[in-house]
Design an enzyme around this catalytic site. Structure first.
Site, PDB file in Angstrom:
ATOM      1  N   CYS A 182      39.078  63.552  40.105  1.00 52.32           N
ATOM      2  CA  CYS A 182      39.946  62.861  40.620  1.00 52.32           C
ATOM      3  C   CYS A 182      39.718  61.064  41.125  1.00 52.32           C
ATOM      4  O   CYS A 182      38.593  60.877  42.154  1.00 52.32           O
ATOM      5  CB  CYS A 182      41.079  62.938  41.402  1.00 52.32           C
ATOM      6  SG  CYS A 182      42.232  62.008  42.297  1.00 52.32           S
ATOM      7  N   ASP A 189      37.937  68.020  38.156  1.00 54.78           N
ATOM      8  CA  ASP A 189      39.095  69.003  37.410  1.00 54.78           C
ATOM      9  C   ASP A 189      38.581  69.285  36.530  1.00 54.78           C
ATOM     10  O   ASP A 189      37.526  68.960  35.715  1.00 54.78           O
ATOM     11  CB  ASP A 189      40.323  67.263  36.860  1.00 54.78           C
ATOM     12  CG  ASP A 189      40.812  67.070  38.389  1.00 54.78           C
ATOM     13  OD1 ASP A 189      41.556  67.536  38.782  1.00 54.78           O
ATOM     14  OD2 ASP A 189      40.748  65.551  38.176  1.00 54.78           O
TER      15      ASP A 189
END
Length: 274
Positions: A182, A189
């Site tokens: 992120c 992620d």
């Protein structure tokens, strides 16, 4: 992209349980697309961002809590993406608000998210009974994850992508090893990425090395998949190309960007990690 620090992702937030559309926060798509030299009027792909929200609840007219699964489809042609934490906070705001019907909830979400994204979107709500019958994504094509290689590059390297010499073919490669970060919180992620193409054969080993090189790369889910699409087009020049990312959920939401120059979005089938 310092303005992202001012979004809900960049600060601590209070949880509101009365319907509040103002919680939704847009993030312009152009910021990341400028770096890819993409123009909104001449995008090399079409597609949608498919969002699945698993933590949606409201009160019916008698005050009884109702729960549902929510699917949102946001076209990639909208000027904005919706900042994911803001969507989580927004959906939580339904918790102690009374609505006449499930369709009234669906209509409210569709209107509010469309206004934030800057274009028409589609929202579907499913009861848990309806959702229970949805199929899981089946592995099809060539999984590159079991190729035995030595790895050295964990920083973004699009030049690792290679094409084999030979006649045009149609193929599908996929990997469960995609990891990115992120750009606001630096949280990792995780995703399964599927690539379908018609053109010179993409070397499976080179595709695996490329996927691994994104391991410390920063970008929102949508940006990562668009980056991969552009890289594959630049390095391999396929005639037809589809890139589909199925990211694991965070905050009760998973985001699944689909980009293609030849196909319509595939069925919304969750992977085993979703």
């Amino acid at each position: 992209m310092s303005y992202l620090k001012e979004t809900p992702l960049g600060r601590s937030s209070e949880y509101v349980d009365q319907y509040m559309p103002s919680l939704l926060c847009p993030v312009p798509r152009w910021d990341a697309r400028e770096g890819l030299e993409l123009e909104s009027a001449t995008l090399p792909f079409h597609g949608s961002d498919i969002w699945n929200a698993y933590e949606l609840s409201w009160l019916n007219e008698k005050g009884k809590p109702i729960v549902a699964m929510c699917e949102l489809r946001v076209p990639c042609t909208t000027p904005n993406i919706v900042e994911s934490k803001s969507l989580k906070l927004y959906l939580n705001s339904f918790a102690n608000t009374r609505f006449q019907s499930r369709d009234a909830v669906r209509a409210a979400i569709e209107k509010d998210v469309a206004q934030t994204a800057g274009g028409n979107i589609e929202v579907l709500l499913f009861s848990l009974q309806e959702s229970a019958g949805f199929p899981v994504w089946e592995d099809r094509g060539d999984c590159v994850d079991n190729i035995d290689l030595n790895f050295e590059h964990y920083e973004y390297r699009p030049d690792l992508l290679l094409c084999d010499q030979g006649p045009e073919q149609t193929g599908q490669l996929y990997s469960h090893l995609l990891r990115s970060h992120c750009p606001v919180t630096d949280q990792p992620d995780w995703a399964t990425v599927v690539v379908r193409y018609t053109g010179r054969a993409i070397s499976p080993a080179s595709f695996l090395r490329y996927v691994v090189s994104l391991r410390n790369h920063q970008g929102f889910h949508e940006q990562i998949i668009e980056q991969m699409f552009v890289d594959l087009m630049t390095q391999c020049s396929p005639r037809h190309l589809t890139v589909y990312g199925r990211f694991t959920r965070r905050g009760g939401i998973d985001i699944n960007p689909f980009r293609s120059n030849s196909e319509q979005p595939l069925p919304n089938r969750r992977t085993i990690r979703q």
